[in-house]
Design a protein around this motif. Structure first.
Motif, PDB file in Angstrom:
ATOM      1  N   ALA A   1       0.862  -1.128  -0.210  1.00 39.86           N
ATOM      2  CA  ALA A   1      -0.187   0.037   0.291  1.00 39.86           C
ATOM      3  C   ALA A   1       0.906   1.191  -0.017  1.00 39.86           C
ATOM      4  N   SER A   2       0.366   2.344  -0.585  1.00 39.31           N
ATOM      5  CA  SER A   2       0.961   3.602  -0.603  1.00 39.31           C
ATOM      6  C   SER A   2       0.381   4.549   0.747  1.00 39.31           C
ATOM      7  N   GLY A   3      -0.789   4.406   0.955  1.00 40.96           N
ATOM      8  CA  GLY A   3      -1.273   4.805   2.000  1.00 40.96           C
ATOM      9  C   GLY A   3      -2.177   4.038   3.019  1.00 40.96           C
ATOM     10  N   LEU A   4      -2.633   4.832   4.263  1.00 47.55           N
ATOM     11  CA  LEU A   4      -3.499   3.965   5.092  1.00 47.55           C
ATOM     12  C   LEU A   4      -4.308   5.039   5.928  1.00 47.55           C
ATOM     13  N   ILE A   5      -5.761   4.586   5.732  1.00 48.07           N
ATOM     14  CA  ILE A   5      -6.792   5.407   6.515  1.00 48.07           C
ATOM     15  C   ILE A   5      -7.177   4.739   7.485  1.00 48.07           C
ATOM     16  N   HIS A   6      -7.056   5.535   8.640  1.00 52.30           N
ATOM     17  CA  HIS A   6      -7.360   5.144   9.836  1.00 52.30           C
ATOM     18  C   HIS A   6      -8.827   5.316  10.559  1.00 52.30           C
ATOM     19  N   ALA A   7      -9.838   4.363  10.357  1.00 49.87           N
ATOM     20  CA  ALA A   7     -11.294   4.849  10.780  1.00 49.87           C
ATOM     21  C   ALA A   7     -11.866   4.043  11.913  1.00 49.87           C
ATOM     22  N   THR A   8     -11.315   3.720  13.077  1.00 54.40           N
ATOM     23  CA  THR A   8     -11.508   3.020  14.076  1.00 54.40           C
ATOM     24  C   THR A   8     -11.515   4.173  15.374  1.00 54.40           C
ATOM     25  N   PRO A   9     -11.932   3.910  16.631  1.00 51.61           N
ATOM     26  CA  PRO A   9     -12.086   4.909  17.533  1.00 51.61           C
ATOM     27  C   PRO A   9     -10.668   4.704  18.367  1.00 51.61           C
ATOM     28  N   THR A  10      -9.784   3.569  17.843  1.00 51.41           N
ATOM     29  CA  THR A  10      -8.516   3.525  18.448  1.00 51.41           C
ATOM     30  C   THR A  10      -7.651   4.974  18.562  1.00 51.41           C
ATOM     31  N   GLY A  11      -7.071   5.471  19.818  1.00 50.30           N
ATOM     32  CA  GLY A  11      -6.273   6.346  19.929  1.00 50.30           C
ATOM     33  C   GLY A  11      -7.083   7.577  20.633  1.00 50.30           C
ATOM     34  N   MET A  12      -8.391   7.537  20.950  1.00 50.35           N
ATOM     35  CA  MET A  12      -9.006   8.314  21.748  1.00 50.35           C
ATOM     36  C   MET A  12      -8.743   8.040  23.191  1.00 50.35           C
ATOM     37  N   ALA A  13      -8.952   8.773  24.092  1.00 50.17           N
ATOM     38  CA  ALA A  13      -8.526   8.571  25.443  1.00 50.17           C
ATOM     39  C   ALA A  13      -9.159   7.216  26.037  1.00 50.17           C
ATOM     40  N   LYS A  14     -10.542   7.012  25.674  1.00 49.06           N
ATOM     41  CA  LYS A  14     -11.088   5.884  26.163  1.00 49.06           C
ATOM     42  C   LYS A  14     -10.667   4.562  25.304  1.00 49.06           C
ATOM     43  N   TYR A  15     -10.157   4.625  24.206  1.00 49.38           N
ATOM     44  CA  TYR A  15      -9.329   3.572  23.486  1.00 49.38           C
ATOM     45  C   TYR A  15      -7.975   3.688  23.139  1.00 49.38           C
ATOM     46  N   PRO A  16      -7.146   3.737  24.125  1.00 47.03           N
ATOM     47  CA  PRO A  16      -5.789   4.314  23.807  1.00 47.03           C
ATOM     48  C   PRO A  16      -4.845   3.152  23.067  1.00 47.03           C
ATOM     49  N   GLY A  17      -4.078   3.688  22.413  1.00 46.52           N
ATOM     50  CA  GLY A  17      -3.055   2.528  21.638  1.00 46.52           C
ATOM     51  C   GLY A  17      -3.158   2.956  19.979  1.00 46.52           C
ATOM     52  N   MET A  18      -2.714   1.864  19.445  1.00 49.64           N
ATOM     53  CA  MET A  18      -2.517   1.702  17.713  1.00 49.64           C
ATOM     54  C   MET A  18      -3.249   0.801  17.086  1.00 49.64           C
ATOM     55  N   PRO A  19      -3.782   1.232  16.175  1.00 52.60           N
ATOM     56  CA  PRO A  19      -4.491   0.253  15.414  1.00 52.60           C
ATOM     57  C   PRO A  19      -3.728  -0.667  14.522  1.00 52.60           C
TER      58      PRO A  19
END
Ligand code: NAD
Length: 295
Positions: free
Chosen positions: A196-214
């Motif tokens: 892939a040349s790119g990544l779209i992240h569309a989950t709640p991961t990374g919000m305070a409630k769901y910390p971390g990386m997808p």
């Protein structure tokens, strides 16, 4: 010049747990900057002890009270559709409405989420390679971002979701809408990221409630652009890591602003100043607030 209106223009947002939404402030500040009175109300189902079953009553009430329109958010974007008279082509294709215009006793459903992401992407990553991208997340927002990136001309899209059925369903429905693109669901993120040349992240991961990386950090490289849709915080762990690994990045703020730009224009019949709305948004987000219930 300050325009004098006898009655302020009125609009609102219907959704659950929306007390921290920045959308009312963005609309009202732009109205004030254009010199007209504009009331934008939060109609929070959670706060009012209501369920989505009250949507028909809330829509009728909005009409009786003379609202020009309503933004619609989680969990009502699909549920509102049977209560509308007409849908824009995009709202019909996406099966989701985030903006309802109330006019002459009729209800018109639109979707400005996909356009918000497309506009933000076009401005923020103008020369991104659109040969192939991975999208993580096939939920409500993921449908809009995938539709947007394919509308911008992406040739190959691989969709990944913890719920594989969601990924498969999104890939299948988008393949019908974009027959020239190759769209598939994948269970192997590592393999998909390699080509892939790119990544779209569309989950709640990374919000305070769901910390971390997808995804694992080592899957990111300088070859990738990374578009995030989480915007509280604006700089998620994913974006910090992607920058450190040399990727070009786009935060989720642009999508939030441009969905409001689109809705403002539909509600008021006036063109908002997108740069001014972006500056308002920057001011609103510059102090860090707890991340919860943002739409
Ligand atoms: P949703 O619950 O409808 O969908 C989320 C999807 O992500 C689900 O299908 C879930 O299975 C999947 N998922 C969750 N964690 C995962 C992981 N680690 N790996 C793979 N898949 C995972 O939620 P939504 O309405 O699509 O919203 C997602 C996020 O987008 C929220 O944080 C929301 O605040 C944000 N959002 C931002 C904007 C904006 O304007 N920037 C607009 C809408 C939503």
């Amino acid at each position: 010049m300050v325009e004098t209106r006898l009655k302020p223009l009125k609009a609102g947002l219907i959704g659950s747990g929306i007390q921290a939404s920045l959308t009312p402030a963005m609309h009202m500040q732009e109205g004030a900057a254009q010199g007209f009175a504009y009331d934008y109300a939060l109609i929070d189902l959670t706060q009012r002890g209501l369920t989505p079953d009250s949507l028909p009553a809330l829509l009728s009430q909005a009409e009786q009270q003379g609202l020009s329109g309503l933004n619609i958010t989680h969990p009502c974007k699909q549920l509102v559709i049977p209560h509308l008279d007409e849908l824009s082509d995009e709202a019909r294709a996406l099966g989701a409405v985030n903006t309802v215009v109330l006019k002459g006793g009729r209800r018109y459903g639109h979707n400005t989420d996909w356009w918000g992401f497309a506009e933000s992407f076009r401005r923020g990553l103008p020369d991104a390679d659109l040969k192939s991208a991975v999208q993580i997340g096939a939920g409500g927002a993921g449908v809009a971002t995938a539709y947007a990136i394919l509308s911008l001309g992406l040739k190959n899209l691989t969709v990944f979701d913890l719920d594989p059925e969601r990924a498969t369903h999104l890939a299948q429905s988008l393949s019908v809408l974009f027959p020239k693109a190759t769209i598939e669901a994948s269970g192997d993120l590592a393999v998909a990221m390699q080509s892939a040349s790119g990544l779209i992240h569309a989950t709640p991961t990374g919000m305070a409630k769901y910390p971390g990386m997808p995804l694992a950090p080592e899957l990111l490289s300088a070859r990738h652009w990374v578009a995030e849709i989480v915007y509280f915080p604006l700089e998620t762990e994913l974006l910090k890591t992607a920058k450190l690994r040399g990727s070009r990045v786009l935060n989720g703020g642009g999508m939030a602003v441009f969905q409001a730009v689109g809705a403002f224009s539909l509600f008021t019949g006036r063109e908002p100043d997108a740069y001014r709305m972006m500056r308002h948004f920057d001011n609103l987000t510059s102090g860090s607030r707890p991340s919860k219930d943002l739409q």
